[in-house]
Design a protein around this motif. Structure first.
Motif, mmCIF file in Angstrom:
data_model
loop_
_atom_site.group_PDB
_atom_site.id
_atom_site.type_symbol
_atom_site.label_atom_id
_atom_site.label_comp_id
_atom_site.label_asym_id
_atom_site.label_seq_id
_atom_site.Cartn_x
_atom_site.Cartn_y
_atom_site.Cartn_z
ATOM 1 N N LEU A 921 0.837 -1.200 0.000
ATOM 2 C CA LEU A 921 0.000 0.000 0.000
ATOM 3 C C LEU A 921 0.869 1.246 0.000
ATOM 4 C CD1 LEU A 921 -2.880 1.199 0.346
ATOM 5 C CD2 LEU A 921 -2.549 1.012 2.811
ATOM 6 N N LYS A 922 1.908 1.182 0.808
ATOM 7 C CA LYS A 922 2.806 2.341 0.922
ATOM 8 C C LYS A 922 3.495 2.613 -0.419
ATOM 9 C CE LYS A 922 7.154 3.457 2.327
ATOM 10 N NZ LYS A 922 8.415 2.768 2.518
ATOM 11 N N ASP A 923 3.839 1.494 -1.019
ATOM 12 C CA ASP A 923 4.533 1.651 -2.293
ATOM 13 C C ASP A 923 3.634 2.264 -3.348
ATOM 14 O OD1 ASP A 923 6.623 0.616 -1.048
ATOM 15 O OD2 ASP A 923 6.465 -1.423 -1.897
ATOM 16 N N ALA A 924 2.302 1.905 -3.261
ATOM 17 C CA ALA A 924 1.388 2.401 -4.296
ATOM 18 C C ALA A 924 1.136 3.898 -4.186
ATOM 19 C CB ALA A 924 0.059 1.638 -4.209
ATOM 20 N N ILE A 925 1.459 4.502 -3.064
ATOM 21 C CA ILE A 925 1.167 5.917 -2.861
ATOM 22 C C ILE A 925 2.458 6.708 -2.838
ATOM 23 C CG2 ILE A 925 0.088 7.584 -1.295
ATOM 24 C CD1 ILE A 925 -1.486 5.153 -0.178
ATOM 25 N N GLU A 926 2.487 7.677 -3.720
ATOM 26 C CA GLU A 926 3.714 8.450 -3.749
ATOM 27 C C GLU A 926 3.545 9.740 -2.946
ATOM 28 O OE1 GLU A 926 3.329 8.350 -7.867
ATOM 29 O OE2 GLU A 926 3.538 6.178 -7.549
ATOM 30 N N GLU A 927 2.330 10.203 -2.872
ATOM 31 C CA GLU A 927 2.135 11.498 -2.252
ATOM 32 C C GLU A 927 2.232 11.397 -0.735
ATOM 33 O OE1 GLU A 927 -1.310 13.514 -4.717
ATOM 34 O OE2 GLU A 927 -1.678 11.398 -4.325
#
Ligand SMILES: Nc1ncnc2c1ncn2[C@@H]1O[C@H](COP(=O)(O)OP(=O)(O)O)[C@@H](O)[C@H]1O
Ligand SMILES: [Mg+2]
Length: 1078
Positions: A921-927
Motif C-alpha cells: 500500500l505504501k509503495d502504491a502511494i507516492e504522495e
C-alpha cells in the motif's frame, strides 16, 4: 361446694310433679296426665322415689351432652330434675363410696328404650369414672362390645328397628377407686327361629344384611356370596332396607368394634364364614325320590350350593349330604338308620342353621368376655346392667313369648321384693312405725310356671322325655289336667267349666293371666322348641369339619364322647339361668329404670294414653307409688330440709345454731303443721301427705317473694344512699375546682393589667429621658459647628494675606498626578501571570479610573497572547490553525465537537510506513499522507459496517482493505462535492461525490469514525488548498445520499439505551437508513 352456691332441688321449676309420690290426688288419670304433661315438655324422665320412669321420646333430645354429665356428676339424687344420669350417678357413687354392689334393672316392652337406657348408663359411668390410658382401653372395650352384639343379636321388628333379640346382663367390675377393670356379659335365649323365618315386615339379624351390603367384592367372593339379598331364602325381602340405617357403614363399624374388642383377623374371618354358611344353608332345596319300599326319600335338588358350603367350612361333602338324607338313632348297643323324607330334610336343614347361628352367638359372647374380663384377682365391686326383653303380647304367642314373659314375671317378683324390702328397711333404720301395704304379689304366677312338680315348664319337660308319641296336643291335655284349677291358668278344654264357652280362647291354646295382662299361647311348636333337637348325624358332620370354629361349636358331635343322655331342654336351661340371674341380682342394690313406650308408631310427640295406661298397669307403677307413700309420701334429710325452709321462721332465719333436727322441729312447730302430718326419723323428716309439702313450698315461695322484696328494698336504699353520697362528694370537689379556677382567672387579669400600666409608665419615662439626651447632644453639636466656623473664619482672616489666586488648581493637579502615579506603581506589583487563559485582574482602586483600568486589561491580554504565539514552532502553528478551522466549522453546530477539542489531531494514526503488512500500500502511494486511519464503512445495502483504511493525500481519497492493505477505491479530491453529518454526538458522515465522475459509480460513501471532526477538518483544508474551493459541509439530522441509482435518506433518531452507547445503523427500506444515536 362453696358457701355462696344456692342449693337447687327437684322441686324447683317442676313441670307437673317430678316425683310421682307427690301426685295429688293419686289415681291412674292423674298419673298418666302427669306423664303426658312432662312428655309434652320434653321431660321424659319422672321419679317414683328412686325408680326412674323413662318415656321413649323417639327422637334425640339435647339432654345427654357432656355438660349434662357434668351437671349431674356428684349431685344429690333429688337436687336436679329427674334424669337417667341422676340414677347412674347415685348407683356409681354408692358403689364407689359405700362399697355396695349395684344392679340396674331396665324393663319395659320391646321398643320402650331399654337398650338405649342401658347404653346411656354405661356411657355416663364411663364418663365419670377414672381416666388414664389403661382405664380408657377397658372402657373402650366395654363400650365397643355393644355394636358387635347388636349386629348379631338385634333385628328390625315391627316394634323396633333395632330390637334386641336376646337378653343381656352385663357385670361391670371396678376396683376400690372406682376405675373399671373389666366386665362379664351373660346372654339369654337368642330368638334363633328368626334365622330361618321372619314375620311380615321384619328382618333377619342385622349381620346378614350388613355383610352383603358392606363387604368388599373380594370378601364376598371369598365367602362365595352374592350381594343381592333376593338370592337368599333366609332373608325376608319386604323390609330388607330399613329407613335411616346404613348397613354398609354399620358393617365397617362392627368390624372396627371387633378389632377394638380384641378379635384376631382370622377369628373375624371364621365368624363371617359361619355367617355365610348359614345364609347358604337356606338355599339348599330337597326333592322327593321314590324308593323301592314305597317310601319317599329326599334328595338334594342342586348340589352346587352344598358343594360351596362344604368348601367354605371344609366339610366332606358326602358326609353332609348323607346327614341330610339319613337319621341314625342309637339306643344302647343298636344303631338304626332311617331315611328322611322331604319335610324332615327341611326340618334338619333349618335346625342346623338355627343351631349354627345361636351357638356362634354364644361363642361370640364368650369370646368378648375373654377380652373384657378383669385382669386382676383383687376384690372387685360390681355394677350389673340388665337389658332384657320386656313383656310380649303378640297375636300369635309361642314358646319364646312364654319364656320371655316368665322372665318378666321373675323380674317383677324381685322388684316387689326389693322395693318393699328397701322401704321397710328404711322405716326400721329411721325408727318409724311400719304399716302394712296391700299390693299384688305375682309369686303365684311364677309358681304356676316354674314349680318343679306341676309347673308348666316341668310338665313340658316331662312330656318331651316321655316315651311314645308326643305332640303339642298331648302336652296341652296334660296341662288341662294339672293346672285346671289354677287361678291364672285358662283353657277351653280344662275341666273347669269357666271357659267352656269362651270363644276368644281357641282349642289349641292356653291363656295365662300374667301380672301384666292376659296372654294367649299357641301350643303348637312348644314340644319341638323345648326339645331343640339337632339330629346327631348333623352334629357329627359339623364336628368333622376342617373349620376350627365350627368344630368347636359342636362338641357333642365327637363320637368318642357319645352321650346317650338327652341334653337339657331349652325350658329348663332358661329356668336355670333365670334362677342364677335372680340370685345374682338379690345380692345387689337394685336401681330401676322402667321404660314406657308412648306409641306404637315409633313416632315422636305422640302420647297414646291407652297404650301407656296398659303399661303402667302391668308394670304396677301405681302400686309402686302407693307402696312408696304408704306411710309417708316424702322424706328428706334434716340438713337440706332446714336449708330449704329456714326462711319460714324467725328463729331459724338466717342462721340456725344447733343440730338440724331441732331446727326443723322449731320450724314445724312455728308453722303449726299438724302433728299427724309428719314424723321425725333418725336422719330424715317424713312427711305424710304431699299436700303438706306443697303447702310448705307455697309458703316458701311467698316468703321468697317477701324476702326478695326485702332484699330489693335494702339494696335500693343502699344504692340510692351510695349514689347520693357520691354525688355530694363530687359536688364539693367540683365547687372547689370552680372557685379555684375563677380566682386564678381574676389574678391573671390583675397581673396583666399591672404589667400594662407598668410598661406605659416606663415607656413614658424612657421617652422623656431620650428627649433630654437628644437635646443635650444637639446643643453639643451646635456648639462644635459654631466653634469650627468660628475657627475657620479666624484662620481665613489670619492667612488670607498669604494665598495666590490660582493656587487651588495647582494643588488639585498635583494631587491628581500623585494619585495616578500611585495607581500605576501599584499595578506594576499586582500584574497577573502571562498565561492567556488566566482571567485574573486586580480590582479597580479609584472609580474615576474605571475606563483606564478596563483598557489596560485588554491591552495586557493582547500583549500576553502575542507573547504566547511568538513562542510557537511552525508545526504547532499548523496544528492550532487546524484546530481553529475546526472550531469555525463545528463549534455550536455539532454536539460531538466539544469532546474533540482536547484531542490532538494526529492524522496518521496508522503508521503505514512502519507496518510491513502495508508495504504494498505504501509503495502504491507516492504522495504525502495526511490521514491514515481505520474507519467503518457502512454497507449501503443493510447498514452493517466493515473496517476500511481511510487515506487522504494531497490529491486523493483512498480506501483500502484493513487486512491486506489492498486499495479498494480511489477518489480524486476534485470529485468530492460535499460532506454530510448529523448535529448529534455520533461519528457518522457521508462523502458525496460529483455526479458522473468515475468514482461515483457505486454512489456516495457513508462512514463512521472516532475522529470525525479531525477528518472533516483535514478534508476541508486539503480541498481548499488543492482546489481553491470551499468544501461544502452540511450538518443536518436528515440528508440524502446517492447509492448507485437510488437516493436514500439517512435519518438520525434518538435511540434507546438498550444497545449501549454505540450508535446503530439500520436499513429500514430502500428509501430510508436509520441511525439510532443514544
Ligand atoms: N332416650 C332416648 N332418646 C332418643 N331415642 C330413644 C331413646 N330411647 C329409645 N329411643 C329410640 O327408640 C328406639 C328403640 O329403643 P331400644 O332401646 O332399642 O328399645 P328396647 O331395647 O326397649 O327394645 C331406639 O332405636 C331409639 O330410636
Ligand atoms: Mg333392646
Amino acid at each position: 361446694m362453696t358457701k355462696m352456691e344456692v342449693k337447687s332441688s327437684l322441686l324447683d321449676n317442676m313441670i307437673g310433679v317430678g316425683d310421682m309420690v307427690l301426685l295429688e290426688p293419686l289415681n291412674e288419670e292423674t298419673f298418666i296426665g302427669n306423664l303426658k304433661k312432662r312428655f309434652d315438655h320434653n321431660e321424659i324422665y319422672t321419679y317414683i322415689g328412686s325408680v326412674v320412669i323413662s318415656v321413649n321420646p323417639y327422637r334425640s333430645l339435647p339432654i345427654y351432652s357432656p355438660e349434662k354429665v357434668e351437671d349431674y356428676r356428684n349431685r344429690n339424687f333429688y337436687e336436679l330434675s329427674p334424669h337417667i344420669f341422676a340414677l347412674s350417678d347415685e348407683a356409681y357413687r354408692s358403689l364407689r363410696d359405700q362399697d355396695k354392689d349395684q344392679c340396674i334393672l331396665i324393663t319395659g316392652e320391646s321398643g320402650a328404650g331399654k337398650t338405649e337406657a342401658s347404653k346411656l348408663v354405661m356411657s355416663y359411668v364411663a364418663a365419670v369414672c377414672g381416666k388414664g390410658a389403661e382405664v380408657n382401653e377397658v372402657k373402650e372395650q366395654l363400650l365397643q362390645s355393644n355394636p358387635v352384639l347388636e349386629a348379631f343379636g338385634n333385628a328390625k321388628t315391627v316394634r323396633n328397628d333395632n330390637s334386641s333379640r336376646f337378653g343381656k346382663y352385663m357385670d361391670i367390675e371396678f376396683d376400690f377407686k372406682g376405675d373399671p377393670l373389666g366386665g362379664v356379659i351373660s346372654n339369654y335365649l337368642l330368638e334363633k327361629s328368626r334365622v330361618v323365618k321372619q314375620p311380615r315386615g321384619e328382618r333377619n339379624f342385622h349381620v346378614f344384611y350388613q355383610l352383603l351390603s358392606g363387604a368388599s367384592e373380594e370378601l364376598l367372593q371369598k365367602l362365595k356370596l352374592e350381594r343381592d339379598f333376593s338370592r337368599y331364602n333366609y332373608l325376608s325381602l319386604d323390609s330388607a332396607k330399613v329407613n335411616g340405617v346404613d348397613d354398609a357403614a354399620n358393617f365397617r363399624t362392627v368390624r372396627n368394634a371387633m378389632q377394638i374388642v380384641g378379635f384376631m383377623d382370622h377369628e373375624t374371618e371364621s365368624v363371617l364364614e359361619v355367617v355365610a354358611a348359614v345364609l347358604k344353608l337356606g338355599n339348599i332345596e330337597f326333592k322327593p325320590e321314590s324308593r323301592v319300599n314305597g317310601l319317599d326319600e329326599s334328595k338334594i335338588k342342586d348340589k352346587n350350593e352344598l358343594k360351596e358350603i362344604c368348601e367354605l367350612t371344609s366339610i366332606d361333602q358326602l358326609v353332609l349330604e348323607r346327614a341330610f338324607s339319613f337319621r341314625t338313632v342309637e339306643a344302647k348297643q343298636e344303631k338304626v338308620s332311617t331315611t328322611l323324607n322331604v319335610a324332615q330334610a327341611y326340618y334338619a336343614r333349618d335346625a342346623l342353621a338355627k343351631n349354627l347361628y345361636s351357638r356362634l352367638f354364644s361363642w361370640l359372647v364368650n369370646r368378648i368376655n375373654e377380652s373384657i374380663k378383669a385382669q386382676t384377682k383383687v376384690r372387685k365391686k360390681v355394677m350389673g346392667v340388665l337389658d332384657i326383653y320386656g313383656f310380649e303380647i303378640f297375636e300369635d304367642n309361642s314358646f319364646e313369648q312364654f319364656i320371655i314373659n316368665y322372665c318378666n314375671e321373675k323380674l317383677q317378683q324381685i322388684f316387689i321384693e326389693l322395693t318393699l324390702k328397701e322401704e321397710q328397711e328404711e322405716y326400721i333404720r329411721e325408727d318409724i312405725e311400719w304399716t302394712h301395704i296391700d299390693y299384688f304379689n305375682n309369686a303365684i304366677i311364677c309358681d304356676l310356671i316354674e314349680n318343679n312338680t306341676n309347673g308348666i315348664l316341668a310338665m313340658l319337660d316331662e312330656e318331651c322325655l316321655r316315651p311314645g308319641t308326643v305332640t303339642d296336643e298331648t302336652f296341652l291335655e296334660k296341662l288341662n289336667q294339672v293346672c285346671a284349677t289354677h287361678q291364672h291358668f285358662e283353657s277351653r278344654m280344662s275341666k273347669c267349666s269357666r271357659f267352656l264357652n269362651d270363644t276368644t280362647l281357641p282349642h289349641s291354646c292356653f291363656r295365662i293371666q300374667h301380672y301384666a295382662g292376659k296372654v294367649l299361647y299357641q301350643v303348637e311348636g312348644f314340644v319341638d322348641k323345648n326339645n331343640d333337637l339337632l339330629y346327631r348325624d348333623l352334629s357329627q358332620a359339623m364336628w368333622k369339619a376342617g373349620h376350627a370354629l365350627i368344630k368347636s361349636l359342636f362338641p357333642e358331635g365327637n363320637p368318642a364322647k357319645v352321650n346317650l343322655k338327652r341334653p337339657p331342654t331349652a325350658g329348663s336351661q332358661f329356668k336355670a339361668s333365670v334362677a342364677t340371674l335372680m340370685k345374682n341380682l338379690q345380692t345387689k342394690n337394685p336401681n330401676y329404670i322402667r321404660c314406657i313406650k308412648p306409641n306404637d308408631k315409633k313416632a315422636a310427640h305422640i302420647f297414646n294414653e291407652s297404650l301407656v295406661c296398659h303399661q303402667i298397669r302391668y308394670l304396677g307403677l301405681l302400686e309402686n307409688v302407693r307402696v312408696r307413700r304408704a306411710g309417708y309420701a316424702f322424706r328428706q334429710a334434716y340438713e337440706p330440709c332446714l336449708e330449704r325452709y329456714k326462711m319460714l321462721c324467725k328463729q331459724t332465719w338466717p342462721h340456725w345454731k344447733g343440730p338440724a333436727r331441732s331446727g326443723v322441729e322449731v320450724l314445724f312447730n312455728e308453722l303449726e303443721i299438724p302433728m299427724e302430718e309428719y314424723s321425725f326419723g333418725r336422719s330424715k323428716i317424713f312427711i305424710r301427705n304431699p299436700r303438706t309439702l306443697f303447702q310448705l313450698e307455697d309458703i316458701r315461695k311467698q316468703r321468697l317473694e317477701d324476702l326478695a322484696t326485702l332484699i330489693q328494698k335494702i339494696y335500693r336504699g343502699w344504692k340510692c344512699r351510695t349514689h347520693f353520697l357520691l354525688m355530694k362528694k363530687s359536688q364539693v370537689v367540683i365547687a372547689a375546682w370552680c372557685r379555684r379556677y375563677a380566682q386564678q382567672k381574676r389574678y391573671q387579669k390583675i397581673k396583666s393589667s399591672a404589667l400594662v400600666i407598668q410598661s406605659y409608665i416606663r415607656g413614658w419615662k424612657a421617652r422623656k429621658l431620650l428627649r433630654e439626651l437628644k437635646h443635650q447632644k444637639r446643643c453639643k453639636e451646635a456648639a462644635t459647628t459654631i466653634a469650627a466656623y468660628w475657627h475657620g473664619t479666624q484662620v481665613r482672616r489670619e492667612y488670607r494675606k498669604f494665598f495666590r489666586a490660582n493656587a487651588g488648581k495647582k494643588i488639585y493637579e498635583f494631587t491628581l498626578q500623585r494619585i495616578v502615579q500611585k495607581y500605576f506603581l501599584e499595578m506594576k506589583n499586582k500584574m497577573p501571570s502571562l498565561s492567556p487563559i488566566d482571567k485574573n485582574w486586580p480590582p479597580r482602586p479609584y472609580l474615576f479610573l474605571d475606563a483606564t483600568h478596563k483598557e489596560l486589561k485588554r491591552i495586557f491580554h493582547l500583549w500576553r497572547c502575542k507573547k504566547y504565539r511568538d513562542q510557537f514552532t511552525d508545526q504547532q502553528r499548523l496544528i492550532y490553525e487546524e484546530k481553529l478551522e475546526a472550531s469555525e466549522l463545528f463549534k455550536d453546530k455539532k454536539a460531538l465537537y466539544p469532546s474533540s477539542v482536547g484531542q490532538p489531531f494526529q492524522g496518521a494514526y496508522l503508521e503505514i510506513n512502519k507496518n510491513p503488512k502495508y508495504k504494498k500500500l505504501k509503495d502504491a502511494i507516492e504522495e504525502k499522507i495526511i490521514i491514515a486511519e481505520v474507519v467503518n464503512k457502512i454497507n449501503r445495502a443493510n447498514g452493517k459496517s466493515t473496517s476500511r483504511i481511510f487515506l487522504l493525500t494531497n490529491n486523493n481519497l483512498l480506501l483500502a482493505d484493513q487486512k491486506s492493505g489492498q486499495i479498494k477505491s480511489e477518489v480524486p479530491l476534485v470529485d468530492v462535492t460535499k460532506v454530510s453529518m448529523s448535529s448529534q454526538n455520533d461519528g457518522f458522515f457521508a462523502v458525496h461525490l460529483k455526479e458522473g465522475s468515475e468514482a461515483a459509480g457505486k454512489g456516495d460513501f457513508l462512514f463512521s469514525s472516532d475522529h470525525l471532526i479531525e477528518m472533516a477538518t483535514k478534508l476541508y483544508r486539503t480541498t481548499l488548498s488543492q482546489t481553491n474551493q470551499k468544501l461544502n459541509i452540511e450538518i443536518s439530522d436528515e440528508f440524502l445520499v446517492q447509492f448507485r441509482q437510488d437516493k436514500v435518506c439517512v435519518k438520525f433518531i434518538q435511540g434507546t439505551q438498550k444497545n449501549g452507547s454505540v450508535p446503530t445503523c439500520k436499513r429500514k427500506n430502500n428509501r430510508l437508513l436509520e441511525v439510532a444515536v443514544p
